[in-house]
Design a protein around this motif. Structure first.
Motif, short mmCIF file in Angstrom:
data_model
loop_
_atom_site.label_atom_id
_atom_site.label_comp_id
_atom_site.label_asym_id
_atom_site.label_seq_id
_atom_site.Cartn_x
_atom_site.Cartn_y
_atom_site.Cartn_z
N MET A 22 0.84 -1.20 0.00
CA MET A 22 0.00 0.00 0.00
C MET A 22 0.87 1.24 0.00
SD MET A 22 -1.62 0.43 3.78
CE MET A 22 -0.59 0.64 5.21
N PHE A 23 0.24 2.35 -0.35
CA PHE A 23 0.83 3.67 -0.25
C PHE A 23 -0.04 4.43 0.73
CE2 PHE A 23 1.42 8.11 -1.37
CZ PHE A 23 2.80 8.18 -1.39
N TYR A 24 0.58 4.91 1.82
CA TYR A 24 -0.17 5.57 2.89
C TYR A 24 0.75 6.55 3.61
CZ TYR A 24 -2.68 6.22 7.28
OH TYR A 24 -3.31 6.77 8.37
N ALA A 25 0.24 7.74 3.92
CA ALA A 25 0.97 8.77 4.66
C ALA A 25 2.29 9.12 3.98
CB ALA A 25 1.19 8.34 6.11
N GLY A 26 2.27 9.14 2.65
CA GLY A 26 3.46 9.52 1.90
C GLY A 26 4.53 8.45 1.82
N ARG A 27 4.23 7.23 2.25
CA ARG A 27 5.22 6.14 2.24
C ARG A 27 4.67 4.90 1.57
NH1 ARG A 27 7.55 5.46 8.24
NH2 ARG A 27 5.64 6.37 9.01
N ARG A 28 5.58 4.11 1.00
CA ARG A 28 5.23 2.81 0.43
C ARG A 28 5.43 1.76 1.51
NH1 ARG A 28 5.75 3.19 -5.45
NH2 ARG A 28 6.52 5.28 -5.88
N TRP A 29 4.44 0.89 1.66
CA TRP A 29 4.47 -0.17 2.67
C TRP A 29 4.26 -1.51 1.97
CZ3 TRP A 29 5.14 1.40 7.74
CH2 TRP A 29 4.92 2.75 8.00
N ARG A 30 5.02 -2.51 2.41
CA ARG A 30 4.75 -3.88 1.94
C ARG A 30 4.14 -4.64 3.11
NH1 ARG A 30 8.45 -7.23 4.11
NH2 ARG A 30 10.43 -6.27 4.68
N VAL A 31 3.18 -5.48 2.84
CA VAL A 31 2.55 -6.28 3.89
C VAL A 31 3.58 -7.34 4.29
CG1 VAL A 31 0.66 -7.83 4.46
CG2 VAL A 31 0.24 -5.81 3.05
N SER A 32 4.00 -7.29 5.56
CA SER A 32 5.12 -8.12 6.01
C SER A 32 4.70 -9.20 7.00
CB SER A 32 6.21 -7.23 6.62
OG SER A 32 5.69 -6.38 7.62
N ASP A 33 3.43 -9.57 7.00
CA ASP A 33 2.93 -10.70 7.76
C ASP A 33 1.71 -11.26 7.04
OD1 ASP A 33 0.85 -8.94 8.27
OD2 ASP A 33 0.84 -9.25 10.43
N VAL A 34 1.02 -12.19 7.64
CA VAL A 34 -0.19 -12.74 7.03
C VAL A 34 -1.38 -11.88 7.46
CG1 VAL A 34 -1.70 -14.75 6.90
CG2 VAL A 34 0.77 -15.07 7.07
N PRO A 35 -2.06 -11.20 6.51
CA PRO A 35 -3.20 -10.36 6.87
C PRO A 35 -4.33 -11.15 7.51
CG PRO A 35 -2.45 -9.88 4.65
CD PRO A 35 -1.75 -11.13 5.09
N THR A 36 -5.03 -10.52 8.44
CA THR A 36 -6.16 -11.12 9.14
C THR A 36 -7.44 -10.43 8.69
OG1 THR A 36 -4.79 -11.56 11.07
CG2 THR A 36 -7.17 -11.53 11.42
N ARG A 37 -8.44 -11.21 8.32
CA ARG A 37 -9.74 -10.64 7.97
C ARG A 37 -10.42 -10.19 9.25
NH1 ARG A 37 -11.87 -12.39 2.83
NH2 ARG A 37 -10.39 -13.78 1.85
#
Length: 86
Positions: A22-37
């Motif tokens: 994602m791109f958020y708050a002016g920064r690029r982020w990679r999801v670095s764990d297993v997302p939880t619904r």
């Protein structure tokens, strides 16, 4: 723990219907764990069931190695961050 309530523009990308970056708050982020619904009930465990689904929780890591946990949810305009924890 810090709880951030500032609105920022959010762009969220998915791979196989799961958040991946994602791109958020002016920064690029990679999801670095297993997302939880995120669901209405802790007992709603069937990942195919959309009933009760209201968003995702995942850890994001930026390009310099800072990690935060994000709760995101869909809106009529796209996606929004509900909570962000450092």
């Amino acid at each position: 723990m810090i709880d951030v309530f500032v609105e920022h523009e959010l762009t969220l990308w998915f791979e196989d219907d799961v958040p991946s970056r994602m791109f958020y708050a002016g920064r690029r982020w990679r999801v670095s764990d297993v997302p939880t619904r995120l669901r209405d009930s802790v007992w709603a465990t069937d990942p195919r069931a959309e009933r009760g689904f209201y968003g995702w929780r995942f850890q994001g890591t930026d390009n310099v190695g800072e990690s935060m946990v994000f709760d995101v949810y869909p809106t009529e305009e796209g996606w929004s961050v509900f909570h962000c924890y450092a």
